[in-house]
Scaffold this motif. Structure first.
Motif, mmCIF file in Angstrom:
data_model
loop_
_atom_site.group_PDB
_atom_site.id
_atom_site.type_symbol
_atom_site.label_atom_id
_atom_site.label_comp_id
_atom_site.label_asym_id
_atom_site.label_seq_id
_atom_site.Cartn_x
_atom_site.Cartn_y
_atom_site.Cartn_z
ATOM 1 N N ILE A 25 0.811 -1.220 0.000
ATOM 2 C CA ILE A 25 0.000 0.000 0.000
ATOM 3 C C ILE A 25 0.847 1.275 0.000
ATOM 4 C CG2 ILE A 25 -1.803 1.283 1.216
ATOM 5 C CD1 ILE A 25 -2.832 -1.242 -0.056
ATOM 6 N N PRO A 26 1.838 1.433 0.881
ATOM 7 C CA PRO A 26 2.595 2.698 0.916
ATOM 8 C C PRO A 26 3.215 3.120 -0.412
ATOM 9 C CG PRO A 26 3.008 1.445 2.910
ATOM 10 C CD PRO A 26 2.236 0.542 2.004
ATOM 11 N N PRO A 27 3.890 2.228 -1.165
ATOM 12 C CA PRO A 27 4.436 2.704 -2.446
ATOM 13 C C PRO A 27 3.354 3.117 -3.448
ATOM 14 C CG PRO A 27 4.787 0.329 -2.190
ATOM 15 C CD PRO A 27 4.342 0.857 -0.869
ATOM 16 N N LEU A 28 2.198 2.473 -3.379
ATOM 17 C CA LEU A 28 1.101 2.870 -4.263
ATOM 18 C C LEU A 28 0.592 4.260 -3.886
ATOM 19 C CD1 LEU A 28 -0.884 -0.511 -4.449
ATOM 20 C CD2 LEU A 28 0.589 0.472 -6.212
ATOM 21 N N VAL A 29 0.463 4.512 -2.583
ATOM 22 C CA VAL A 29 0.032 5.837 -2.120
ATOM 23 C C VAL A 29 1.071 6.883 -2.500
ATOM 24 C CG1 VAL A 29 -0.478 7.232 -0.092
ATOM 25 C CG2 VAL A 29 -1.384 4.911 -0.260
ATOM 26 N N GLU A 48 -2.190 6.600 -12.427
ATOM 27 C CA GLU A 48 -3.252 5.768 -13.001
ATOM 28 C C GLU A 48 -3.121 4.320 -12.541
ATOM 29 O OE1 GLU A 48 -4.583 3.967 -17.353
ATOM 30 O OE2 GLU A 48 -3.241 5.691 -17.268
ATOM 31 N N GLN A 49 -1.910 3.762 -12.670
ATOM 32 C CA GLN A 49 -1.715 2.358 -12.322
ATOM 33 C C GLN A 49 -1.831 2.130 -10.823
ATOM 34 O OE1 GLN A 49 -1.825 0.095 -14.462
ATOM 35 N NE2 GLN A 49 -1.524 1.307 -16.320
ATOM 36 N N ALA A 50 -1.344 3.068 -10.023
ATOM 37 C CA ALA A 50 -1.452 2.928 -8.565
ATOM 38 C C ALA A 50 -2.915 2.958 -8.130
ATOM 39 C CB ALA A 50 -0.666 4.033 -7.870
ATOM 40 N N ALA A 51 -3.675 3.883 -8.696
ATOM 41 C CA ALA A 51 -5.102 3.966 -8.358
ATOM 42 C C ALA A 51 -5.838 2.709 -8.804
ATOM 43 C CB ALA A 51 -5.722 5.199 -9.004
ATOM 44 N N PRO A 97 -7.259 9.944 1.242
ATOM 45 C CA PRO A 97 -6.869 11.342 0.975
ATOM 46 C C PRO A 97 -6.073 11.508 -0.315
ATOM 47 C CG PRO A 97 -6.520 10.792 3.291
ATOM 48 C CD PRO A 97 -6.819 9.507 2.594
ATOM 49 N N ALA A 98 -5.146 10.565 -0.576
ATOM 50 C CA ALA A 98 -4.345 10.671 -1.798
ATOM 51 C C ALA A 98 -5.203 10.463 -3.041
ATOM 52 C CB ALA A 98 -3.211 9.648 -1.766
ATOM 53 N N LEU A 99 -6.134 9.535 -2.970
ATOM 54 C CA LEU A 99 -7.044 9.315 -4.108
ATOM 55 C C LEU A 99 -7.888 10.557 -4.365
ATOM 56 C CD1 LEU A 99 -8.184 5.677 -3.263
ATOM 57 C CD2 LEU A 99 -6.916 6.350 -5.305
ATOM 58 N N ALA A 100 -8.365 11.174 -3.300
ATOM 59 C CA ALA A 100 -9.172 12.386 -3.453
ATOM 60 C C ALA A 100 -8.355 13.508 -4.083
ATOM 61 C CB ALA A 100 -9.732 12.828 -2.099
ATOM 62 N N ARG A 101 -7.082 13.612 -3.700
ATOM 63 C CA ARG A 101 -6.238 14.670 -4.268
ATOM 64 C C ARG A 101 -5.973 14.460 -5.750
ATOM 65 N NH1 ARG A 101 -4.117 14.756 0.992
ATOM 66 N NH2 ARG A 101 -2.631 13.079 0.584
ATOM 67 N N VAL A 102 -5.863 13.224 -6.175
ATOM 68 C CA VAL A 102 -5.684 12.955 -7.612
ATOM 69 C C VAL A 102 -6.844 13.531 -8.409
ATOM 70 C CG1 VAL A 102 -5.597 11.121 -9.358
ATOM 71 C CG2 VAL A 102 -4.243 10.911 -7.267
ATOM 72 N N ALA A 158 -5.861 8.942 -14.990
ATOM 73 C CA ALA A 158 -5.550 8.837 -13.562
ATOM 74 C C ALA A 158 -6.776 9.181 -12.716
ATOM 75 C CB ALA A 158 -4.379 9.754 -13.215
ATOM 76 N N LYS A 159 -7.508 10.212 -13.117
ATOM 77 C CA LYS A 159 -8.715 10.584 -12.389
ATOM 78 C C LYS A 159 -9.775 9.483 -12.463
ATOM 79 C CE LYS A 159 -8.268 15.618 -12.783
ATOM 80 N NZ LYS A 159 -8.868 16.855 -13.288
ATOM 81 N N GLU A 160 -9.888 8.865 -13.623
ATOM 82 C CA GLU A 160 -10.869 7.794 -13.762
ATOM 83 C C GLU A 160 -10.563 6.640 -12.819
ATOM 84 O OE1 GLU A 160 -11.790 8.635 -18.505
ATOM 85 O OE2 GLU A 160 -10.753 6.801 -17.886
ATOM 86 N N GLN A 161 -9.291 6.254 -12.759
ATOM 87 C CA GLN A 161 -8.936 5.143 -11.878
ATOM 88 C C GLN A 161 -9.070 5.536 -10.407
ATOM 89 O OE1 GLN A 161 -8.566 2.028 -12.639
ATOM 90 N NE2 GLN A 161 -8.819 2.481 -14.814
#
Length: 877
Positions: free
Chosen positions: A424-428, A440-443, A464-469, A480-483
């Motif tokens: 999880i941390p590297p994806l975030v 995009e790929q992380a999301a 929070p990170a997903l919301a910021r994207v 990236a926004k779609e994912q």
């Protein structure tokens, strides 16, 4: 002098104009080489000092990239420069051609250092991870100036003149980027220059009143690209003994044409696969890598036996072979064959090598996609490696590692392991600081992990990170926004805490903005996320306050099918038990598009559910649905859409106008038939609502044979509750009561009152109370054992108690029926007293209760008990 900075500037310009030049499989040195070859082919640059420029370019490229894999980079750069010089030579530039011998000497010196490793090319030791640099051996082109050059200036096209329509009238050469002007096609660059000098004069010399403009001729460009690919493929086949130049030319051509047109080179595939077993294997792998970007070619390469030798080359460290396998693995059938050929372990080993991890991670990602067996194998062999690449790999490799983790996360067997191993941390981190592809790929990976309830707390860390994207200020790409929207939708699907978390992170507003974009996928994923977030009451209010309802209504009316479905479901959740949102949806024009979807099998279920929630306890919206023409399609769809029955029930409830409209639409006979199908519960509910206080519908139900059908549902949960309610509503006149009794309803209703659900007991008691207004039915209820269940119900609270008490009063007031009651007066008297003194009881029922008490006491003939009871409670009469 052509330096690295100029090369990279040219790359940026080409990508801005054409997009990704060669896709994910192209490394930086190959991109630079592609630019050099393009410049050489177009003859836009002449080398005043070829050897000096060649050496300087080598030096600069090596300096830029030496932190990765110096030797491999130097060799790759040398090959790129050499290929460019070869193209210049074949295009007739003698000066460049003369420099090939010197360039070849430089390459040979570099390759001498690799000869020992080349001898061990297929040794088993190379199948495992090793330290140092894995080297792909470049090949040297020897110019053959004695061979004739093609007339149009494109190398190695020898099979005749090109079709005339392929040749530009200005340059008299085969076009690369044809555009159309006034019905004729020209090379774009040439026409742009002509119009720059003469904006209103066409190339044929005719003057025009206004400046001329042209359009892209994509059809002609495809035809030219296919022709070129086929011509060069034919040359590969014909060359037989010495295919180096023809394969180089084919690879160069295919690098520069659209993937969809590469199938025209299929004729060369067998020859290229054969070359994988020769010293020309690296050049063949390069050509195969390019050809494998085409769907048809992927199948042909596998059929030709190309997978096994490519796996062996990949194990020995060939970046081109790894890239070829990555492209071949896009085909789902090839994934199994590549795995069977033993590719997974060497690819995992290569993923740990900084120079090749970009290619290896992409190959593993494609092998794992939609392939459960490979997902398990790759996770067992390389999950930790991929997580490490995602955390600390090269910037080019991180998105591919995230894509591989995403593919592995699609398998529930891998999801907990990904979290436990620190995935999880590297994806975030990629969401926070990565480029668009990394985000995009992380999301996407987080979106695949999110449905697993065992790891919800860990996934919540990414909210929070997903919301910021999603937020406009981050300038994330649409993909990236779609994912990110997809991940948020999945995170919110099953967790109330996560729904609140998304709102607190400011994610709802950006999701609404996605609904207003141009992409159907953005609209679908944004609506899907809002659909799940709207399961929370506070979020429903927040979505409405941020003007989320109008765009959802718009998509429901005119969006693409999948986006439309999600928008309808989002509106349905927004309307659920929220009168303010029901009104807002109606004001936004939501009723008409929902009604319009009732005739569409793809959407009518979701639309009907939305309408049912919209009109629940809302008389105005019930009328609006009727006025919008909603009743007729709902009646037509009754046999196919049970949700439509729910809407009809809501529309009919306490709404006389809608009850009549539903009757006139021919609903009653069809509803009676449906009571014998799997939709029996819903059909009985609609009949109950139609019959309530509506004599016309009661008669219609009886005439349609509804009573025997409803009686038949008694004893079958959960349908018996609605059947009891319908019978209670119908049993308000003597004729109907006789028909109900004749159908054998009384024993069944008594049984429901004894053992049914709380709701079923209430409606069965009410039906018995209505039937008990007839003397003969009072006796029948007593004989059917009604006292026990009714007495038990009368000891509870709520509506059921009232109806049970009324039934007992009627039955006990009948001297012929009260013998069973007389045996246990202590249980009946409290109920009858309560009914006689209840402020909601009408005068007729009060009198009935009094009569029942007198009959009960007289039947027991117990003066002392009567006196005692009268001292405790004195009737008002």
């Amino acid at each position: 002098m052509l330096m690295v900075e100029e090369m990279l500037a040219a790359v940026a310009a080409m990508e801005a104009k054409y997009g990704d030049v060669e896709g994910e499989a192209m490394s930086l040195v190959e991109t630079v080489g592609f630019v050099l070859r393009s410049i050489a082919r177009d003859q836009e640059v002449t080398f005043q000092s070829p050897l000096e420029t060649f050496r300087d370019a080598l030096k600069d490229i090596s300096a830029v990239l030496e932190s990765r894999a110096p030797r491999y980079t130097l060799l790759s750069a040398a090959e790129s420069i050499h290929d460019a010089l070869a193209l210049l030579a074949m295009n007739g530039q003698r000066e460049a051609r003369d420099s090939l011998e010197d360039a070849g000497e430089v390459l040979e010196k570099l390759q001498e250092e690799e000869e020992q490793e080349e001898e061990d090319y297929y040794s088993s030791e190379l199948l495992v991870a090793r330290t140092g640099t894995l080297v792909a051996r470049p090949l040297v082109v020897t110019a053959r100036p004695e061979e004739p050059l093609a007339a149009e200036g494109y190398p190695l096209v020898r099979s005749g003149e090109p079709p005339r329509e392929f040749v530009c009238p200005i340059t008299e050469e085969v076009m690369v980027e044809p555009v159309s002007l006034l019905g004729k096609s020209y090379e774009r660059v040439a026409l742009e220059e002509h119009l720059r000098l003469s904006p209103r004069r066409d190339p044929l010399g005719e003057e025009h009143a206004e400046a001329l403009t042209f359009v892209e001729n994509r059809k002609l460009r495809n035809e030219i690209e296919q022709w070129r690919a086929a011509e060069h493929a034919a040359q590969v086949v014909e060359a037989r003994d010495d295919r180096h130049e023809s394969v180089l030319a084919l690879a160069t051509v295919c690098d520069g044409i659209a993937d969809e047109n590469k199938h025209a080179a299929f004729e060369a595939i067998d020859a290229l696969v054969e070359m994988l077993g020769t010293d020309e294997r690296q050049l063949a792998a390069r050509a195969i890598r390019s050809l494998a970007r085409n769907k048809e070619n992927r199948v042909s390469i596998a059929v030709a036996g190309g997978i096994q030798p490519l796996v062996e080359m990949a194990a020995a460290g060939s970046a081109r072979a790894v890239g070829a396998l990555a492209n071949l693995a896009i085909d789902k059938h090839n994934r199994d064959e590549i795995a069977r050929a033993g590719a997974i372990d060497p690819l995992v080993a290569l993923a740990a090598d900084e120079a090749l991890q970009h290619y290896a991670a992409r190959a593993l990602a494609n092998l794992a996609r939609d392939n459960p067996a490979n997902q398990v194998l790759i996770a067992e062999a390389g999950l930790a490696v991929l997580i490490n690449v995602a955390e600390s790999g090269t910037e080019a490799a991180k998105p591919n590692a995230a894509a591989a983790i995403s593919a592995l996360a699609a398998n529930t067997a891998n999801q907990v392991a990904i979290v436990k191993k620190g995935g999880i941390p590297p994806l975030v981190a990629m969401l926070e600081t990565g480029n668009d592809e990394a985000r995009e790929q992380a999301a996407k990976a987080l979106g695949n992990l999110a449905p697993n309830e065992k790891i919800q707390d860990k996934i919540a860390e990414a909210i929070p990170a997903l919301a910021r994207v999603l937020m406009p200020e981050t300038n994330s790409s649409p993909k990236a926004k779609e994912q990110a929207a997809r991940a948020i939708g999945n995170v919110a699907a099953k967790s109330e805490e996560n729904r609140v978390g998304v709102a607190n992170a400011g994610g709802i507003g950006p999701l609404i903005l996605l609904l207003e974009g141009s992409s159907d996928e953005s609209k679908r994923l944004g609506a899907a996320a809002l659909r799940n977030l709207a399961l929370n009451g506070r979020n429903r209010a927040l979505i409405a306050s941020l003007d989320g309802i109008p765009p959802l209504v718009s998509i429901a009316g005119s969006g693409a099918d999948e986006a439309k479905d999600q928008a309808v479901r989002a509106l349905s959740n927004l309307a659920w038990r929220t009168p303010e949102n029901q009104a807002a949806i109606a004001r936004a024009g939501g009723i008409l598009p929902l009604v319009a979807l009732l005739g569409d099998e793809r959407h009518e279920g979701a639309a009907a559910t939305a309408l049912a929630r919209l009109c629940s306890e809302n008389p105005q919206i019930k009328g609006a649905i009727k006025n919008a023409g909603g009743i007729e399609p709902l009646v037509r769809s009754m046999g196919k859409c049970t949700a439509g029955l729910t809407v009809l029930s809501e529309l009919a409830r306490s709404n006389p106008a809608n009850q009549v409209a539903i009757l006139r639409a021919g609903a009653v006979p069809r509803l009676v038939k449906l009571t014998n199908t799997s939709a029996r519960h819903e059909a009985a509910r609609v009949l109950a609502d139609l019959a309530l206080n509506n004599l016309l519908n009661q008669v219609a139900i009886v005439r349609a044979g509804g009573i025997p059908s409803l009686v038949g549902l008694l004893g079958h949960e959960p349908s018996e509750e609605e059947a009891s309610r319908a019978l209670a509503n119908i049993a308000v006149n003597a004729t109907n009561r006789k028909a109900i009794v004749k159908a054998g309803a009384i024993p069944r209703l008594v049984n429901v009152a004894n053992s049914g659900s709380l709701g079923a007991k209430e409606h069965a008691s009410r039906a018995l109370a209505n039937l008990a207004t007839d003397a003969e039915n009072q006796v029948a209820i007593a004989k059917a054992g009604g006292y026990g269940p009714l007495v038990a119900i009368s000891g509870t609270n709520g509506e059921a108690r009232k109806w049970a008490a009324r039934t007992l009063a009627y039955v006990t007031a009948n001297a012929a029926a009260n013998k069973a009651a007389a045996a246990k007066p202590a249980k009946l008297l409290p109920t009858l007293k309560w009914l006689a003194n209840s402020p909601t009881t009408d005068r007729e029922e009060v009198n009935t209760a009094k009569q029942a008490i007198e009959n009960l006491l007289a039947a027991n003939n117990n003066t002392a008990k009567t006196t005692s009871n009268n001292n405790k409670w004195r009737p008002s009469w």
